[in-house]
Structure formats: C-alpha cells, structure tokens
Design a protein around this motif. Structure first.
Motif, short mmCIF file in Angstrom:
data_model
loop_
_atom_site.label_atom_id
_atom_site.label_comp_id
_atom_site.label_asym_id
_atom_site.label_seq_id
_atom_site.Cartn_x
_atom_site.Cartn_y
_atom_site.Cartn_z
N SER A 123 4.70 -5.24 -13.89
CA SER A 123 4.23 -5.05 -12.28
C SER A 123 3.10 -5.78 -11.89
O SER A 123 2.42 -6.18 -12.66
CB SER A 123 3.87 -3.10 -12.04
N LEU A 124 3.00 -5.81 -10.50
CA LEU A 124 2.28 -6.83 -9.79
C LEU A 124 1.88 -6.12 -8.59
O LEU A 124 2.60 -5.82 -7.73
CB LEU A 124 2.69 -8.25 -9.45
N PRO A 125 0.56 -5.80 -8.34
CA PRO A 125 -0.07 -5.03 -7.22
C PRO A 125 -0.19 -6.07 -6.07
O PRO A 125 -0.44 -7.37 -6.28
CB PRO A 125 -1.45 -4.78 -7.53
N VAL A 126 0.29 -5.89 -4.59
CA VAL A 126 0.01 -6.57 -3.82
C VAL A 126 -0.51 -5.78 -2.59
O VAL A 126 -0.42 -4.61 -2.68
CB VAL A 126 1.08 -7.39 -3.19
N GLU A 127 -1.27 -6.52 -1.74
CA GLU A 127 -2.02 -5.80 -0.48
C GLU A 127 -1.53 -6.41 0.67
O GLU A 127 -1.15 -7.54 0.84
CB GLU A 127 -3.38 -5.70 -0.54
N PRO A 128 -1.24 -5.69 1.87
CA PRO A 128 -0.99 -6.35 2.97
C PRO A 128 -1.88 -7.48 3.60
O PRO A 128 -3.15 -7.16 3.29
CB PRO A 128 -0.93 -5.02 4.02
N ARG A 165 -11.22 -17.40 -2.18
CA ARG A 165 -12.63 -17.25 -2.69
C ARG A 165 -12.74 -15.72 -2.91
O ARG A 165 -13.84 -15.40 -3.67
CB ARG A 165 -13.66 -17.58 -1.59
N GLU A 166 -12.23 -14.75 -2.32
CA GLU A 166 -12.36 -13.32 -2.74
C GLU A 166 -11.58 -12.97 -3.95
O GLU A 166 -11.60 -11.82 -4.16
CB GLU A 166 -11.84 -12.45 -1.18
N GLY A 167 -10.70 -13.78 -4.60
CA GLY A 167 -9.92 -13.36 -5.72
C GLY A 167 -8.66 -13.21 -5.44
O GLY A 167 -8.00 -12.34 -6.15
N PHE A 168 -7.92 -13.58 -4.25
CA PHE A 168 -6.52 -13.52 -4.11
C PHE A 168 -5.80 -14.44 -3.76
O PHE A 168 -6.25 -15.65 -3.39
CB PHE A 168 -6.48 -12.42 -2.63
N ILE A 169 -4.48 -14.59 -3.78
CA ILE A 169 -3.48 -15.55 -3.55
C ILE A 169 -2.75 -15.25 -2.46
O ILE A 169 -2.03 -13.95 -2.46
CB ILE A 169 -2.71 -15.89 -4.74
N PRO A 170 -2.54 -15.74 -1.26
CA PRO A 170 -1.65 -15.60 -0.01
C PRO A 170 -0.21 -15.68 -0.48
O PRO A 170 -0.08 -16.55 -1.33
CB PRO A 170 -2.35 -16.54 0.81
N PRO A 198 -3.77 -10.05 -6.02
CA PRO A 198 -5.12 -10.37 -6.88
C PRO A 198 -4.73 -11.20 -8.00
O PRO A 198 -3.71 -11.18 -8.75
CB PRO A 198 -5.20 -9.05 -7.35
N ILE A 199 -5.71 -12.55 -8.03
CA ILE A 199 -5.49 -13.45 -9.15
C ILE A 199 -5.39 -13.03 -10.26
O ILE A 199 -4.67 -13.43 -11.18
CB ILE A 199 -6.57 -14.60 -8.68
N ILE A 257 6.86 -4.51 -7.72
CA ILE A 257 5.94 -4.76 -6.60
C ILE A 257 5.05 -3.50 -6.11
O ILE A 257 5.90 -2.65 -5.71
CB ILE A 257 6.62 -5.59 -5.45
N LYS A 258 3.98 -3.45 -6.40
CA LYS A 258 3.15 -2.27 -6.26
C LYS A 258 2.09 -2.41 -5.01
O LYS A 258 1.62 -3.25 -4.89
CB LYS A 258 2.10 -1.93 -7.29
N GLY A 259 2.58 -1.68 -3.88
CA GLY A 259 1.84 -1.63 -2.72
C GLY A 259 2.39 -2.65 -1.72
O GLY A 259 3.73 -2.73 -1.51
N GLY A 260 1.56 -2.90 -0.62
CA GLY A 260 2.13 -3.75 0.46
C GLY A 260 2.52 -2.62 1.71
O GLY A 260 2.15 -1.65 1.51
N SER A 261 3.30 -3.15 2.57
CA SER A 261 3.76 -2.35 3.70
C SER A 261 4.99 -1.69 3.33
O SER A 261 5.39 -2.09 2.29
CB SER A 261 3.83 -3.25 5.04
N GLY A 262 5.50 -0.89 4.26
CA GLY A 262 6.67 -0.12 4.06
C GLY A 262 6.53 1.24 3.52
O GLY A 262 5.18 1.79 3.58
N LYS A 263 7.56 1.83 3.36
CA LYS A 263 7.52 3.23 3.02
C LYS A 263 6.83 3.55 1.61
O LYS A 263 6.83 2.80 0.66
CB LYS A 263 9.19 3.79 2.70
#
Length: 216
Positions: A5-10, A24-29, A44-45, A64-70
């Motif tokens: 699994s891989l967590p993602v955020e909007p 710089r905050e530890g994320f990859i766009p 998250p890197i 894919i864990k998280g992100g937008s949607g239901k």
C-alpha cells in the motif's frame, strides 16, 4: 501477490514554488489518473521509499490509501512514470495510474537472471540486451519480475523474448524475436581464431604455389 500500500494526501497548491515546499516538507507531488480522470496528490517520501527500496518499477501494484473521492473506496495502482532532478537524481514528480477492477492493464515488467551459464564458466561474456518487457494482463496476474535461468546457456547462445515464461494469464507484447541476453565469445579468442585461419590459408596457398612451381 503480496499486499502493498501507498498513502497519498490531496494536494491543493500548485506551481514550482509549491512543489519545492512540498518536497522540503517530505512529500513528492504527484497525480493519479485513469480513463481521463486526474487527481492531484502528495505522497510521503518515507512511505514511497519503504515500498520501493530499490529501482522504481511499473510492475509493482499497490493499494492507494487516501486522496479524494469516496471514503474507504478501494483504489489500486502502479507508478506509470516519474521525473528526476537532473542534478540531484531526486524524484520530483510521480504519475500513478489507477487500475480499474476486472480490466487488463498494459505495463512493463523487469527481467532478472539467475545462475551462471556454461558459456561464462568457459570464458564467455554474459551480455544483457533487454532489462524489461511490456506485458498485458489482469492486475491479479501481474508478475513483479520475470526470472530467467541462464545456467544452460553456452557460448554463442542467445535468449529471446519468445523464450520467456511470464506466467499464466500474461501476454508479452514486446516483439518475440527481440534478444534478451546472450553469451558472447571474447573478442581476443575470435581474433586468435581468425589469425589462425589466416595463417592456415596462407600456408595452404604457399604450398599450392610450391607444388605449381615444382610442376613447371
């Protein structure tokens, strides 16, 4: 297939400055896309490199864990593409492809080799021509790697795409005649054999000339 699994955020901020701040905050766009739909996210890197300890591969499927949607909706995907900083080699952007359940996917699978060939033991040189092949299959059938045993390969022998065994339900789209690997005879040996042949031909020619001269 091992569950990954891989967590993602909007992601709501865009542009070069925003992307630099995210890193710089530890994320990859990144983006998640499929069938014309696109979702912008940040990954998250530390979690990304926990999943990909070595080379990033299209053949690794993950939830894919998280992100937008239901909320709680199942999403499975893989890394379709990524961009590197040309100076640092840092991953600066990720393209994730969302897999549609029950739909075949087309992606690339790495080829890895096992064993030491007979030809190499006799002094040959093992050369790799192809490190990955394109395949089509259902997500559940996707192999993370195609293993090739080269133990029986003699000097001068080759392995082609048609010789690979990707597993049940997997169709290789790469041209079947494309070479994958071979055991080459060292150039020094080839040169020595050529020289010996040339010497033999010269000696034979001289012998014939001597015979003709004696006949005269």
């Amino acid at each position: 297939m091992e569950s990954k699994s891989l967590p993602v955020e909007p992601r709501t901020d865009f542009g070069k400055n925003a992307s630099r701040r995210l890193r710089r905050e530890g994320f990859i766009p990144g983006v998640i896309y499929s069938h014309g739909e696109t979702e912008t996210v940040k990954i998250p890197i530390k979690d990304f490199f926990r999943l990909f300890k070595g080379k990033v591969s299209e053949s690794v499927l993950f939830d894919i864990k998280g992100g937008s949607g239901k909320e709680g909706a199942e999403k499975m995907g893989y890394v379709k593409d990524y961009q590197l900083d040309p100076l640092t080699g840092e991953i600066v952007h990720l393209d994730l492809f969302k897999v549609t359940k029950g739909e075949k996917l087309v992606t690339k699978v790495p080829v890895e080799f096992t064993g030491t060939s007979k030809g190499v033991k006799m002094g040959g040189i093992f050369e790799i021509d192809l490190r990955e092949v394109e395949v089509e299959c259902l997500p559940r059938d996707l192999p993370e790697v195609i293993m090739v045993d080269v133990t029986e390969l003699n000097a001068g022998d080759s392995i082609h795409v048609r010789d690979l065994s990707p597993g049940e339900g997997v169709v290789i789209l790469t041209l079947p005649d494309a070479p994958v690997a071979s055991v080459q005879i060292p150039r020094v040996v080839v040169a020595e054999e050529t020289a010996e042949e040339a010497e033999g031909a010269a000696a034979e020619e001289k012998k014939e000339e001597s015979a003709e001269a004696s006949g005269d």
